[in-house]
Motif scaffolding. Sequence first.
Motif, short mmCIF file in Angstrom:
data_model
loop_
_atom_site.label_atom_id
_atom_site.label_comp_id
_atom_site.label_asym_id
_atom_site.label_seq_id
_atom_site.Cartn_x
_atom_site.Cartn_y
_atom_site.Cartn_z
N THR A 145 11.58 -0.59 4.38
CA THR A 145 11.27 -0.66 2.95
C THR A 145 12.17 -1.69 2.27
N TRP A 208 -0.85 4.60 -0.50
CA TRP A 208 -1.72 4.16 -1.60
C TRP A 208 -0.87 3.83 -2.83
N ASN A 209 0.03 4.75 -3.20
CA ASN A 209 0.86 4.53 -4.39
C ASN A 209 1.72 3.27 -4.22
N GLU A 210 2.23 3.08 -3.03
CA GLU A 210 3.07 1.91 -2.77
C GLU A 210 2.24 0.63 -2.86
N SER A 211 1.00 0.70 -2.44
CA SER A 211 0.14 -0.50 -2.50
C SER A 211 -0.18 -0.88 -3.94
N ILE A 212 -0.12 0.12 -4.84
CA ILE A 212 -0.38 -0.17 -6.25
C ILE A 212 0.87 -0.79 -6.89
N THR A 213 2.03 -0.19 -6.59
CA THR A 213 3.25 -0.71 -7.24
C THR A 213 3.77 -1.97 -6.54
N LYS A 214 3.53 -2.08 -5.24
CA LYS A 214 4.05 -3.28 -4.53
C LYS A 214 2.93 -3.92 -3.71
N PRO A 215 1.96 -4.53 -4.37
CA PRO A 215 0.81 -5.07 -3.63
C PRO A 215 1.17 -6.19 -2.66
N LYS A 217 3.70 -5.97 -0.72
CA LYS A 217 4.36 -5.29 0.40
C LYS A 217 3.35 -4.47 1.22
N SER A 319 -5.05 9.90 -8.69
CA SER A 319 -4.35 8.86 -7.92
C SER A 319 -5.10 7.53 -7.94
#
Length: 327
Positions: A145, A208-215, A217, A319
């Motif tokens: 990460t 999914w949440n990570e793909s929204i905040t860190k597209p 990454k 979500s």
Amino acid sequence: MALASDKQTNEANELMLSLPKEMGLNAGPYLHLFQDFWCPSFYFQGVINFQKHFHAKDSDVFLATFPKSGTTWLKALTFLIVNHQRFSSFENQPLLSSNPHELVSSPEFILSHDLHDQILSLSNMSEPRLFSTHLPFSALPKTMTESKCKIIYICRNPFDTFVSAWEFSTKIKSVSSSPAFTFEEAFEKYCNGITGFGPWWNHMLGYWNESITKPDKVLSLKYEELKEDTVFHVKRIVEFLDSPITQEGEGTTAIENIINLCRFEKMKDLGVNKSGYIHNIAEKKNFFRKGKIGDWKNYFSPSMIEKLSTIIEEKLSGSGLSFKVHS
Ligand code: PAP
């Protein structure tokens, strides 16, 4: 005198034995509730070693999946994209002579044995290194990460994922003579989140949440969308990885060739995928079953449909992640 590796194994065993456990569908046979996910005993030591000893490089590419969501397909596609310039012609593609699981391996498996040798060989791998993992986002080692490594996640509608996992479990070497559960019992466990690397909703939502905040990454894909418009989503992978495959002229042909080589029928038909085992327990041919959307309709009773629909609604609501399952 105890060797360092023996000590490590003992520590992992002691920890594993202290955790809540449940019988799993396969690869185990037990699941241990570790860091809020159900870790199959088969992977336990490897997960600990992955978290403690793996060093991510900025150029690493990780394919993260909940089991039976499209791992094999994503491995094949991404292997070809990442290695696009290494193989001059399609005739000498390793994908024609090796199963995707032999070309892209997971640190939680690699590091489950011969730790020091494996760490060394991982550090000597040519870059970009391509790995896969079934770990939930929250359990990934910090080095992943914190580095600039990229993660591609694929998820699949929970109905088909369950059926695919069920069918696969009935063919695993260790349980093939007597599956641990009936279909209905396995379904109950699945609804309670008790499956390898589950609960599946936490797994999906973490990435999914990570793909929204860190597209930049994390790129999130869905199996169904990849099937329905493969070109569009493969281009998303190409862009996400900053791949030198251009998307015009010869690049378009390269993308088409990659997609064709990874088509379900084509891969299922390759000699290399028809015999032999992965990890000595799963027959290669069983990674290519039907490759369809909606096969769950042949398995689910009306009450099962209602139950799983309600869980999906409850767990994923708000979500932004959803699945078209009734079309
Ligand atoms: P894994 O997580 O254990 O590696 P995974 O590859 O995710 O398994 O799941 C296998 C599913 O992907 C199978 O689905 P099914 O049981 O519903 O048929 C398999 O058929 C499907 N699959 C494998 N290769 C491809 C492909 N090239 N295109 C589309 N689907 C594929």
